[in-house]
Design an enzyme around this catalytic site. Sequence first.
Site, PDB file in Angstrom:
ATOM      1  N   GLU A   3      34.854  30.485  47.322  1.00 41.78           N
ATOM      2  CA  GLU A   3      35.202  30.569  48.742  1.00 41.78           C
ATOM      3  C   GLU A   3      33.976  30.478  49.630  1.00 41.78           C
ATOM      4  OE1 GLU A   3      38.949  33.624  47.916  1.00 41.78           O
ATOM      5  OE2 GLU A   3      36.910  34.372  48.160  1.00 41.78           O
ATOM      6  N   ASP A  19      48.331  30.916  46.042  1.00 42.48           N
ATOM      7  CA  ASP A  19      49.360  31.018  44.999  1.00 42.48           C
ATOM      8  C   ASP A  19      50.516  31.837  45.538  1.00 42.48           C
ATOM      9  OD1 ASP A  19      49.087  34.007  43.900  1.00 42.48           O
ATOM     10  OD2 ASP A  19      47.078  33.234  44.284  1.00 42.48           O
TER      11      ASP A  19
END
Length: 232
Positions: free
Chosen positions: A12, A198
Site C-alpha cells: 500500500e 476483498d
Amino acid sequence: MKIAIVVPMAEEAEFYHQYFSSGKKEMFGSTEFEHFSVAGNDLYLGLTGIGKVQAAMNLTSLLAKEKIDLVIMTGSAGSLQKEVQRMDLVLPSEFAYHDAHNTSAGNYVEGQIPQEPARFKLDCAERDKFKDFLGKKGVAYKEGLVVTGDSFISSQAQKDEILGNFPTALCVEMEGAAFAQVAYHFNVPLIALRAISDNGDEDADNDFAAFVRKVGAQAAELIVEYLRENDF
C-alpha cells in the site's frame, strides 16, 4: 504544515514513491518515516505494520516527537455489506473495535474499550475539506462506520458475527480504530480512506492478494492529488 501519511503494508505504501522523490529517512518507534516536501508542506510517510498494536505504537512514536497537524491513513479493507464491492472507496466517518466485548465490565457498548469513547468519530474541518475534494473530482465513495480487529476476516461466519454487533458497518480492517484512538488522544485531525480489496468471505485470501496493490494505487493517487492541489 506537517502531514503524516500512515499505511500498514508495503504493497500500500510503494505507490507513493512514484510521486515523491527520495527524502530524508528517520526512525520513529520501529518504523522508518520518509520525510518529503510537497506543495510547501512537510510530509511524513510511514509504513506502520499490520494490526492494532503496530499501528498505535508507531503513530504514537511520531506524534510524541513531531508536531503533526494532520494524519492521513490509507490502505485496504474487506467488505461487510453487499453494496460495498471490490475497488470501492470507503471514507470512514467513525471507527469501533469489533473485537472489543466489554459490556459486562460496566456501562460500555460493543466495540468500546473501557474508559475510551464508544466510537472514534472523524468529524473535523480537514475531513470536510477532503470530502469536498472528492466531490469536485466526481469520485464515488461510501461513507460510514468501519470496524477494526486483529484478525483477517475470511469467512461468512466471521462476517455474520461482526454484523450481529455492528449491522451498519461498511467494512472491516486491522488498524483504523487504533490510528483514530491515538489521533484522538493527541488531538490531531485524522482523514481515513480505505479501498475494498476483498469481500471478507472464503475467497478473501485470494481476492486480497490480487487486489491489494490495485486498491493501494487507487488510494495513493487520490491522496497525492489532494495534497498537491490544496492549500493548507
